[in-house]
Every structure is written in C-alpha cells, then in structure tokens.
Design a protein around this motif. Structure first.
Motif, mmCIF file in Angstrom:
data_model
loop_
_atom_site.group_PDB
_atom_site.id
_atom_site.type_symbol
_atom_site.label_atom_id
_atom_site.label_comp_id
_atom_site.label_asym_id
_atom_site.label_seq_id
_atom_site.Cartn_x
_atom_site.Cartn_y
_atom_site.Cartn_z
ATOM 1 N N GLU A 104 23.841 81.077 -38.202
ATOM 2 C CA GLU A 104 24.011 82.143 -37.210
ATOM 3 C C GLU A 104 24.630 81.572 -35.946
ATOM 4 O OE1 GLU A 104 23.324 85.284 -37.889
ATOM 5 O OE2 GLU A 104 22.592 84.716 -39.878
ATOM 6 N N GLU A 106 24.289 82.373 -32.899
ATOM 7 C CA GLU A 106 23.360 82.189 -31.769
ATOM 8 C C GLU A 106 22.499 80.929 -31.906
ATOM 9 O OE1 GLU A 106 21.223 85.858 -31.987
ATOM 10 O OE2 GLU A 106 19.714 85.004 -33.324
ATOM 11 N N ASP A 107 22.520 80.317 -33.091
ATOM 12 C CA ASP A 107 21.765 79.070 -33.276
ATOM 13 C C ASP A 107 22.598 77.817 -33.020
ATOM 14 O OD1 ASP A 107 19.448 80.429 -34.048
ATOM 15 O OD2 ASP A 107 20.132 80.545 -36.145
ATOM 16 N N ARG A 108 23.903 78.007 -32.901
ATOM 17 C CA ARG A 108 24.782 76.843 -32.743
ATOM 18 C C ARG A 108 25.089 76.604 -31.266
ATOM 19 N NH1 ARG A 108 27.479 79.611 -37.105
ATOM 20 N NH2 ARG A 108 28.947 80.398 -35.568
ATOM 21 N N ARG A 109 24.796 75.439 -30.780
ATOM 22 C CA ARG A 109 25.019 75.149 -29.364
ATOM 23 C C ARG A 109 26.477 74.800 -29.073
ATOM 24 N NH1 ARG A 109 20.995 70.969 -26.893
ATOM 25 N NH2 ARG A 109 21.861 71.901 -24.996
ATOM 26 N N ASN A 369 23.807 75.243 -42.631
ATOM 27 C CA ASN A 369 22.503 75.910 -42.499
ATOM 28 C C ASN A 369 21.534 75.449 -43.587
ATOM 29 O OD1 ASN A 369 24.565 77.375 -44.024
ATOM 30 N ND2 ASN A 369 22.888 78.723 -44.603
ATOM 31 N N ASP A 380 15.762 69.911 -37.952
ATOM 32 C CA ASP A 380 15.170 71.184 -37.548
ATOM 33 C C ASP A 380 15.186 72.122 -38.747
ATOM 34 O OD1 ASP A 380 17.524 73.238 -37.338
ATOM 35 O OD2 ASP A 380 18.278 71.432 -36.354
ATOM 36 N N VAL A 382 16.418 75.132 -39.023
ATOM 37 C CA VAL A 382 17.524 76.089 -39.103
ATOM 38 C C VAL A 382 18.738 75.502 -39.831
ATOM 39 C CG1 VAL A 382 19.026 77.609 -37.759
ATOM 40 C CG2 VAL A 382 16.698 77.138 -36.972
ATOM 41 N N ARG A 386 23.400 69.463 -38.018
ATOM 42 C CA ARG A 386 24.265 69.904 -36.936
ATOM 43 C C ARG A 386 25.300 68.793 -36.754
ATOM 44 N NH1 ARG A 386 21.261 73.741 -33.386
ATOM 45 N NH2 ARG A 386 19.278 74.177 -34.393
ATOM 46 N N TYR A 469 25.048 81.215 -28.154
ATOM 47 C CA TYR A 469 23.779 80.497 -28.014
ATOM 48 C C TYR A 469 23.236 80.652 -26.595
ATOM 49 C CZ TYR A 469 20.435 76.660 -27.705
ATOM 50 O OH TYR A 469 19.303 75.918 -27.494
ATOM 51 N N LYS A 472 21.744 84.043 -25.883
ATOM 52 C CA LYS A 472 20.450 84.253 -26.536
ATOM 53 C C LYS A 472 19.305 83.714 -25.665
ATOM 54 C CE LYS A 472 18.610 81.533 -29.587
ATOM 55 N NZ LYS A 472 18.355 80.671 -30.750
#
Ligand SMILES: [Ca+2]
Length: 473
Positions: A104, A106-109, A369, A380, A382, A386, A469, A472
């Motif tokens: 997603e 919004e989960d990726r910085r 993911n 993590d 999620v 990364r 991100y 959010k």
C-alpha cells in the motif's frame, strides 16, 4: 602391495594420456540446473528430513557442497539477470519482479527506484561470451528477463510459453503433462544432440515456485508422512521430488553418453524458499527478504575426476561468479569493455579455501509486501523487505535500510535511527543479535565499504519521500 602400486601408476598414466588426448577436456560441458525458490535447507543433504531428494543428495555427496552460496537477489528476475549478465543489479537495472512499489502506498516512506523488466540487449550474456569458444547454448525453462533467450545469445530457447499447449496456468499442461518432466526431456534431447561439441545448458525449472502443484501419486506419499519441523507441505515436497528425478535423469544422460568427466554440473537456486510453504531454519526469513533465508541458497558442484567428492566449501560465492568461472573453464575471453562483478571460483573447485575477494553486495531499492496471513521473520509485518543495501564481508553482514538512512538522519543519528543492522553470521546465522551499536567499529568499517561500493557502481538510492505516507501520519 607392489603390484597394486604398479597398477595404480599404470592407471594414472592411462588416465593422464586420456586427459591429454581427451576430445574436449579443455572445453567442459556446463550444465547449470537452476531451481526456482528452492530454500537453503530444502534438499535432504542440507538438512530436510521431510522432503526426499536421494539423487540430489548422492551427487552432492560425490561433489563439492557450497554452504555459503548466495543468489544476487531475494526474488526471481534480478537473480536471473545477474547470473546471465555477470553483473550486480545496479548495472542492469533489474532490481525486482515487475513493479517496485508493492504493498500500500501509505505504508511506503520512500518512492522506490524504477525497475527494468529486462536488461539491455547491449549486455553480453554468458551464452554470448561462450559462443566464440565453440559452445552451443540452451536456455530451457524460466527466462523472466527479456523477450526470449535467443535475443540474448542462446542458440536454443524454450520457456513454457514457447512449449505448445497450455502451460500458462501452472505446472501441468492441458494434457496433464508435468512441466518439470517436460523441461527435463527437452534438456535430455539437447544434451544428446550436442554430445560431440561443447555445450552450455541453462536448465531453469519453474518448480518449486507457486502455484504449488505436483503429481498426485507423489503427493499421497508425503501426506502419509509426519512433518519435520517447518517442512510439512506434501504438495511442495512432491514438487521437490520431481526436481530430484530431473537431476537423476540429467545426470544419467550425461553418464550414458560417456560425458561425466567432461561435464561440470552445478545445482543452484534463484532465491530462498517461499515462507508460506517452507522455511530455512536456522536461517532467518525466506524469499523476498535480505536476511539469509532469502538469499542464501543450496548449491553443489558435481564433476567426477575434476572436483573432489565429499568436500565442503564455506567461502561465500554469489550468482555473478558463474560467468567468469565458465569463461575460465571454457578458455573463452572475457568480453572487451564489459565489467564482470563476480570472480571465478575455479580455485575453490580445485580445493583452495578462498579466492581473492573481500566482500559481496546486494542492492534493492524497492518494496516487497508480506505474504498475507504469514507471520514471517521480516523486519516489520507489512513488508518482506523495504529498500535495502547489504554487504557481507568475512563472517560479518551489514544491512542498510534506506528509509531510516535517508529520512531519519543517516550516519549522524546512526546510533538511534535503526538504519543499519550488523550480524556475525558465524556466531549468529539466524541474525537475531543486531550488533550495530555494540560493535560500532566493525559497523562503521562495513558501512564505509558499502557506501563506497554504492558510489562506485552508481547504485540508485531512493531519496524522495512518499506523500501518501506523510498524509497518513
Ligand atoms: Ca524465484
């Protein structure tokens, strides 16, 4: 006693004469069996007591087992691109499979680096490098990096889309033929047709990649067996058994044609095992992670008369090493103005303990993911990974996580921003004890080497913060 000795001497002389006059002894055939997603402990010889691989175990036992062999990536396409080009991922740009922005937004910085789905035709593949030395080459099986193997210098190319009648959906075609068997038969035909000239066979099985599908009669056998630790999926086990049968058949063909002593056979996997179906314990993690379970793979080399059987090599080797190794064995020339990132490991085949190389590297500026419903061993819950860069040097391994490095103060805040992890793989193969702060002298040295390598190879670092991100938060 004396007689025995004389006999031995006589045999040695005959053997040397054969060697000297051998038809193609200076140009060995190369058979590279590349399994998809086979985990480090999946073969019996690497520890599994649930999966059964008697033929693989037999050849591994009569060959040299590599216990610190690495794929160039934790997933398929980049690992293959690196094997074929002889180059680390920043040089060919195939960093991952398909999209670099999995999961997603919004989960990726960070905004990941664009991914190439294939490497440039300008790259000189191992098949192209072997051709001037008289090799006929075949890529049979999964290709996954460009339109076709023939466009990258293979004489024969046969992936499942090029085989007739409907393998698109998985491991069986519409006639219920099993893909592993079919590819094996195609490989046997290629070997037989080319028995009189040097050949390079790149047999890249689609097994044991998802979908997990196998022959019914094999599945029922494993259904009747108790799981052993985290190995217990009967269908996955049956897929592995078909791989074992493939290895048996390939080797039997080589042997029947009298080519054993002139054929180097290598067994290797493109990345770690899939966390839903298997595990790599004592290693941490699996496919898609840059912990050892995602990148350390089973490997052995079998070459009667050339590589001493029953031997183990623990020196770290990596997928990009095969290109210069094959070039050396074939007596081929390294392509002009073409950089190879690996080193020949022929010295290791001959029983030497090491080659001249301090470190190996990985660079993955993308996101993968987590598998749904899987409680895995990633950093993590999620993402499996990364964006990350990695160095292994001697017994030490350092992972540098780009999000924290870029956005949380980098080197200045290294003691508190969780941007790097440091492990001693000899003492802690499961990467459970992060020594980043406890041993900051070692950490700083490895980090310096990693940054220098990134700089030298021009590795693209994602630096742009992802607004989804931030919104959010
Ligand atoms: Ca794979």
């Amino acid at each position: 006693m004396k007689k025995t000795k004389l006999l031995l001497i006589a045999l040695t002389i005959v053997y040397s004469l054969c060697s000297a006059s051998g038809i193609a002894r200076d140009k060995p055939n190369i058979v590279f069996i590349f399994i998809d997603d086979l985990g480090w402990t999946d073969p019996g010889y690497m520890g599994s007591t649930y999966y059964e691989t008697p033929n693989i175990d037999l050849l591994a036992g009569h060959g040299m087992i590599f216990t610190n062999a690495y794929a160039n990536a934790a997933n398929c396409a980049p690992s293959r691109a690196s094997f074929l080009t002889g180059q680390y991922t920043p040089r060919h740009g195939v960093f991952t499979v398909a999209r670099p922005d999995r999961g997603e937004s919004e989960d990726r910085r960070l905004i990941p680096i664009e991914n190439s789905r294939q490497f440039s035709p300008d790259k000189i593949t191992i098949a192209e490098a072997l051709r001037p030395a008289g090799y006929v080459s075949a890529a049979i099986g999964k290709w996954h990096v460009a339109d076709s193997p023939q466009q990258q210098g293979f004489d024969v190319g046969l992936n499942k889309f090029q085989i007739a009648n409907g393998y698109e959906a998985g491991h069986f075609n519409i006639e219920k033929e099993y893909l592993t068997d079919r590819l094996t038969n195609e490989a046997v035909e290629f070997i037989t047709q080319n028995k009189d000239n040097p050949f390079f066979l790149y047999l890249a099985h689609y097994a044991v990649h998802t979908p997990i599908e196998a022959k019914e009669n094999l599945i029922s056998k494993y259904n009747a067996k108790d799981a052993a630790g985290c190995h217990g999926n009967a269908t996955y086990a049956a897929m592995i058994e078909s791989i074992d049968e493939s290895v048996r058949k390939i080797n039997a063909t080589i042997k029947d044609l009298g080519l054993s002593e002139n054929t180097l056979l290598i067994f290797f996997s493109d990345n770690g095992g899939h966390g839903t179906y298997t595990c790599q314990k004592p290693l941490r993690g699996g496919k898609g992670m840059f912990y050892e379970g995602g990148i350390r793979v089973p490997m052995f080399v079998y070459w009667p008369g050339e590589v001493r059987g029953g031997t183990i090599c623990d020196f770290p080797v990596i997928g990009t090493d095969f290109y210069p190794t094959f070039i050396e064995l074939a007596g081929a020339q390294q392509p002009v103005d073409y950089i190879l990132d690996g080193k020949s490991i022929v010295r290791l085949f001959k029983g030497k303990k090491s080659i001249k190389r301090d470190a190996v590297f990985w660079h993955f500026p993308a996101y993968l993911n987590s598998y749904e419903g899987l409680k895995d061993e990633s950093r993590d819950t999620v993402f499996r990974t990364r964006p990350v860069s990695v160095i292994r040097k001697g017994d030490w391994k350092l992972l540098m996580f780009h999000e924290e490095w870029v956005l949380d103060g980098g080197k200045e805040k290294i003691n508190s921003n969780n941007s790097v992890e440091l492990y001693n793989l000899k003492k802690d193969p499961g990467e459970s004890d992060n020594l980043s702060n406890a041993n900051n002298k070692r950490r700083n040295k490895l980090l310096e080497d990693l940054l220098e390598w990134q700089n030298e190879i021009n590795a693209p670092i994602p630096t742009q913060a992802n607004s989804a991100y931030i919104e959010k938060l």
